[in-house]
Design an enzyme around this catalytic site. Structure first.
Site, PDB file in Angstrom:
ATOM      1  N   ALA A   1      39.641  12.218  40.165  1.00  0.00           N
ATOM      2  CA  ALA A   1      39.189  13.061  41.274  1.00  0.00           C
ATOM      3  C   ALA A   1      40.252  13.108  42.363  1.00  0.00           C
ATOM      4  O   ALA A   1      41.105  12.222  42.459  1.00  0.00           O
ATOM      5  CB  ALA A   1      37.870  12.530  41.845  1.00  0.00           C
ATOM      6  N   ASP A   2      40.180  14.150  43.162  1.00  0.00           N
ATOM      7  CA  ASP A   2      41.057  14.274  44.321  1.00  0.00           C
ATOM      8  C   ASP A   2      40.284  15.014  45.409  1.00  0.00           C
ATOM      9  O   ASP A   2      39.605  16.005  45.115  1.00  0.00           O
ATOM     10  CB  ASP A   2      42.338  15.029  43.965  1.00  0.00           C
ATOM     11  CG  ASP A   2      43.399  14.888  45.044  1.00  0.00           C
ATOM     12  OD1 ASP A   2      44.068  13.835  45.076  1.00  0.00           O
ATOM     13  OD2 ASP A   2      43.556  15.811  45.859  1.00  0.00           O
ATOM     14  N   THR A   3      40.386  14.524  46.640  1.00  0.00           N
ATOM     15  CA  THR A   3      39.631  15.092  47.745  1.00  0.00           C
ATOM     16  C   THR A   3      40.569  15.587  48.836  1.00  0.00           C
ATOM     17  O   THR A   3      41.564  14.934  49.152  1.00  0.00           O
ATOM     18  CB  THR A   3      38.672  14.041  48.347  1.00  0.00           C
ATOM     19  OG1 THR A   3      37.776  13.595  47.325  1.00  0.00           O
ATOM     20  CG2 THR A   3      37.868  14.612  49.502  1.00  0.00           C
TER      21      THR A   3
END
Length: 204
Positions: free
Chosen positions: A80-82
């Site tokens: 994931a990447d935010t």
């Protein structure tokens, strides 16, 4: 076999999380997903004119691909990447106090969006990608708010320079969408993915 039954198989493997984020680990534990960690260090530079949603999905896919070789046969890999975005621009993690202050001053008294991209893969199969998006309204902040917050140490490794799960929650007037997405994983969307798998990762 139902997803619930598959989750309880004694030979079900834990999920491999391609992230060192303690927040993502806490969120997975919250929904009972047994997991291991293989943090991946990748180049997070945005491509020219790459919009924030596309950026986080691409980076999540890159991290998942990087972790593929660390997974056991049959083990699902999640990455994931935010990013925090305002005025169409992605705000990453602040490099220092000045950059954190600039980010928070920009977010002060305004609406912004938090987008988390996710990627899921297993063995030599294709990468499944998706994203969650949440609208966040922050109250006006003054210089004392920002200085005290930086002194707490919390903003240093947070996208946009604040953490909803920590002291930064006091700055947020309201949100529209998933709280967990702001923290680092859109749990509703992730749960739908896991429920659709014929052979999902182990659950506690």
């Amino acid at each position: 076999m139902s997803s619930a039954a598959a989750c309880n198989r004694p030979d079900a493997l834990p999920l491999l999380l391609a992230s060192a984020s303690p927040r993502r680990r806490e969120l997975l534990t919250q929904i009972g997903v047994v997991h291991e960690v293989a943090a991946m260090d990748v180049d997070e530079t945005a491509a020219p004119d790459e919009e924030p949603g596309a950026l986080v999905e691409r980076l999540a896919a890159v991290k998942a691909e990087a972790a593929r070789d660390h997974a056991r046969r049959g083990q699902w890999v999640l990455a994931a990447d935010t990013v925090v975005t305002i005025d169409g621009e992605a705000l990453g993690k602040p490099a220092d106090e000045a950059s954190a202050a600039a980010m928070l001053q920009r977010l002060s008294g305004r609406e912004h969006r938090v987008i988390t991209g996710m990627a899921l893969l297993r063995d030599d199969g294709p990468v499944c990608t998706g994203r969650g998006e949440t609208r966040v309204w922050m109250r006006p902040l003054d210089a004392r708010d920002i200085a005290a917050y930086w002194a707490s140490g919390e903003p240093r490794d947070k996208a946009g320079g604040y953490a909803l799960q920590g002291r930064g929650a006091a700055f947020v007037e309201r949100i529209d969408g998933s709280c967990s997405n702001v923290i680092g994983l859109p749990l509703f969307e992730l749960e739908q993915w896991l429920n659709d798998l014929e052979d999902p990762p182990a659950r506690a």
